[in-house]
Design a protein around this motif. Sequence first.
Motif, PDB file in Angstrom:
ATOM      1  N   SER A 146     -16.254 -24.048  -7.641  1.00 43.68           N
ATOM      2  CA  SER A 146     -16.613 -24.985  -7.094  1.00 43.68           C
ATOM      3  C   SER A 146     -16.843 -26.555  -7.725  1.00 43.68           C
ATOM      4  O   SER A 146     -16.425 -26.421  -9.349  1.00 43.68           O
ATOM      5  CB  SER A 146     -18.150 -24.448  -7.033  1.00 43.68           C
ATOM      6  N   LEU A 147     -17.220 -28.048  -7.508  1.00 41.43           N
ATOM      7  CA  LEU A 147     -17.249 -28.752  -8.119  1.00 41.43           C
ATOM      8  C   LEU A 147     -17.894 -28.962  -9.359  1.00 41.43           C
ATOM      9  O   LEU A 147     -18.205 -28.501 -10.484  1.00 41.43           O
ATOM     10  CB  LEU A 147     -18.425 -29.882  -7.599  1.00 41.43           C
ATOM     11  N   LYS A 148     -19.241 -27.933  -9.654  1.00 45.29           N
ATOM     12  CA  LYS A 148     -20.472 -27.824 -10.338  1.00 45.29           C
ATOM     13  C   LYS A 148     -20.020 -26.968 -11.839  1.00 45.29           C
ATOM     14  O   LYS A 148     -20.313 -27.524 -12.628  1.00 45.29           O
ATOM     15  CB  LYS A 148     -21.856 -26.970 -10.109  1.00 45.29           C
ATOM     16  N   THR A 149     -19.076 -26.043 -11.256  1.00 46.79           N
ATOM     17  CA  THR A 149     -17.575 -25.727 -12.290  1.00 46.79           C
ATOM     18  C   THR A 149     -17.245 -26.140 -13.178  1.00 46.79           C
ATOM     19  O   THR A 149     -16.530 -27.009 -13.870  1.00 46.79           O
ATOM     20  CB  THR A 149     -17.128 -24.047 -11.852  1.00 46.79           C
ATOM     21  N   LEU A 150     -16.485 -27.202 -12.335  1.00 43.13           N
ATOM     22  CA  LEU A 150     -16.034 -28.324 -12.815  1.00 43.13           C
ATOM     23  C   LEU A 150     -16.347 -28.723 -13.890  1.00 43.13           C
ATOM     24  O   LEU A 150     -16.274 -29.726 -14.204  1.00 43.13           O
ATOM     25  CB  LEU A 150     -14.619 -29.185 -11.512  1.00 43.13           C
ATOM     26  N   GLN A 151     -17.619 -29.096 -13.636  1.00 38.96           N
ATOM     27  CA  GLN A 151     -18.705 -30.362 -14.285  1.00 38.96           C
ATOM     28  C   GLN A 151     -18.594 -29.734 -15.498  1.00 38.96           C
ATOM     29  O   GLN A 151     -18.474 -30.588 -16.365  1.00 38.96           O
ATOM     30  CB  GLN A 151     -19.850 -30.983 -13.756  1.00 38.96           C
ATOM     31  N   GLN A 152     -19.309 -28.041 -15.199  1.00 31.93           N
ATOM     32  CA  GLN A 152     -19.414 -27.634 -16.878  1.00 31.93           C
ATOM     33  C   GLN A 152     -18.264 -27.225 -17.757  1.00 31.93           C
ATOM     34  O   GLN A 152     -19.340 -27.589 -18.597  1.00 31.93           O
ATOM     35  CB  GLN A 152     -20.373 -26.335 -16.394  1.00 31.93           C
ATOM     36  N   GLN A 153     -17.624 -26.808 -17.083  1.00 32.83           N
ATOM     37  CA  GLN A 153     -15.878 -27.201 -17.376  1.00 32.83           C
ATOM     38  C   GLN A 153     -15.813 -28.684 -18.880  1.00 32.83           C
ATOM     39  O   GLN A 153     -15.529 -28.118 -19.914  1.00 32.83           O
ATOM     40  CB  GLN A 153     -14.580 -26.921 -16.883  1.00 32.83           C
ATOM     41  N   GLU A 154     -16.178 -29.595 -17.557  1.00 31.65           N
ATOM     42  CA  GLU A 154     -15.926 -30.875 -18.405  1.00 31.65           C
ATOM     43  C   GLU A 154     -16.464 -31.037 -19.323  1.00 31.65           C
ATOM     44  O   GLU A 154     -16.187 -31.916 -20.326  1.00 31.65           O
ATOM     45  CB  GLU A 154     -15.998 -32.280 -17.200  1.00 31.65           C
ATOM     46  N   GLU A 155     -17.614 -30.804 -19.200  1.00 30.87           N
ATOM     47  CA  GLU A 155     -18.929 -31.282 -20.608  1.00 30.87           C
ATOM     48  C   GLU A 155     -18.581 -30.349 -21.566  1.00 30.87           C
ATOM     49  O   GLU A 155     -18.511 -30.366 -22.687  1.00 30.87           O
ATOM     50  CB  GLU A 155     -20.313 -30.809 -19.461  1.00 30.87           C
ATOM     51  N   MET A 156     -17.873 -28.926 -21.357  1.00 29.81           N
ATOM     52  CA  MET A 156     -18.085 -27.930 -22.813  1.00 29.81           C
ATOM     53  C   MET A 156     -16.900 -28.751 -23.517  1.00 29.81           C
ATOM     54  O   MET A 156     -16.689 -28.576 -24.694  1.00 29.81           O
ATOM     55  CB  MET A 156     -17.571 -26.433 -21.717  1.00 29.81           C
ATOM     56  N   PHE A 157     -15.675 -29.136 -22.774  1.00 27.92           N
ATOM     57  CA  PHE A 157     -13.959 -29.733 -23.883  1.00 27.92           C
ATOM     58  C   PHE A 157     -14.972 -30.913 -23.860  1.00 27.92           C
ATOM     59  O   PHE A 157     -14.081 -31.265 -25.745  1.00 27.92           O
ATOM     60  CB  PHE A 157     -13.429 -30.179 -22.515  1.00 27.92           C
TER      61      PHE A 157
END
Length: 192
Positions: A146-157
């Motif tokens: 989902s979009l939320k997961t993608l945003q969390q991954q982007e922040e983590m990276f």
Amino acid sequence: LRGYLLSLLRLERAKKLQEQKEKEMLEKQQQQQQEMAAAAATNPVLNVAALLASGTQVTPQIAMAAQMAALQAKTLAETGIAVPSYYNPSAVNPMKFAEQEKKRKMLWQGKKEGDKSQTAELWEKLNFGNKDQNVKFRKLMGIKVSLKTLQQQEEMFRNLDVQYEMARSQTHTQRGMGLGFSSSFSRGMDAI
């Protein structure tokens, strides 16, 4: 390349034959179901009212069989799906069986060409440099995020990149400092 194209043609042919067989089986099944419904309605053994009117003694087994036949006929009329004859009619709920069959058909039906989920659109925006790597990554990931997961991954990276840069700068600029290294002050004290 030629072998690949031939295999694609064979797969396409097999798919068409499978669809044709399924269509024929569905037509046969519907025809049999209609015949069964007509037979259940006209069969004096299964028609309890006719048995009672004729004075025949109705046993619980006959009454149960009549109820099951009526329920199967009702299910057939409502859903178009009948319970196969190899199932025990008293052990299978025809409505639940019809629901399961519908779910199974929807599951194995596959998606149409134009259907794209939101997650698929999000993954398509992701870029790794070239198209081949993008396609490979999407296949491996299954395109189910989902979009939320993608945003969390982007922040983590981003956080990992910042931490890496901090560690890299410390190892290059503060070499010879920290635990295990003696400071210039302690060297002077040893000399005294």
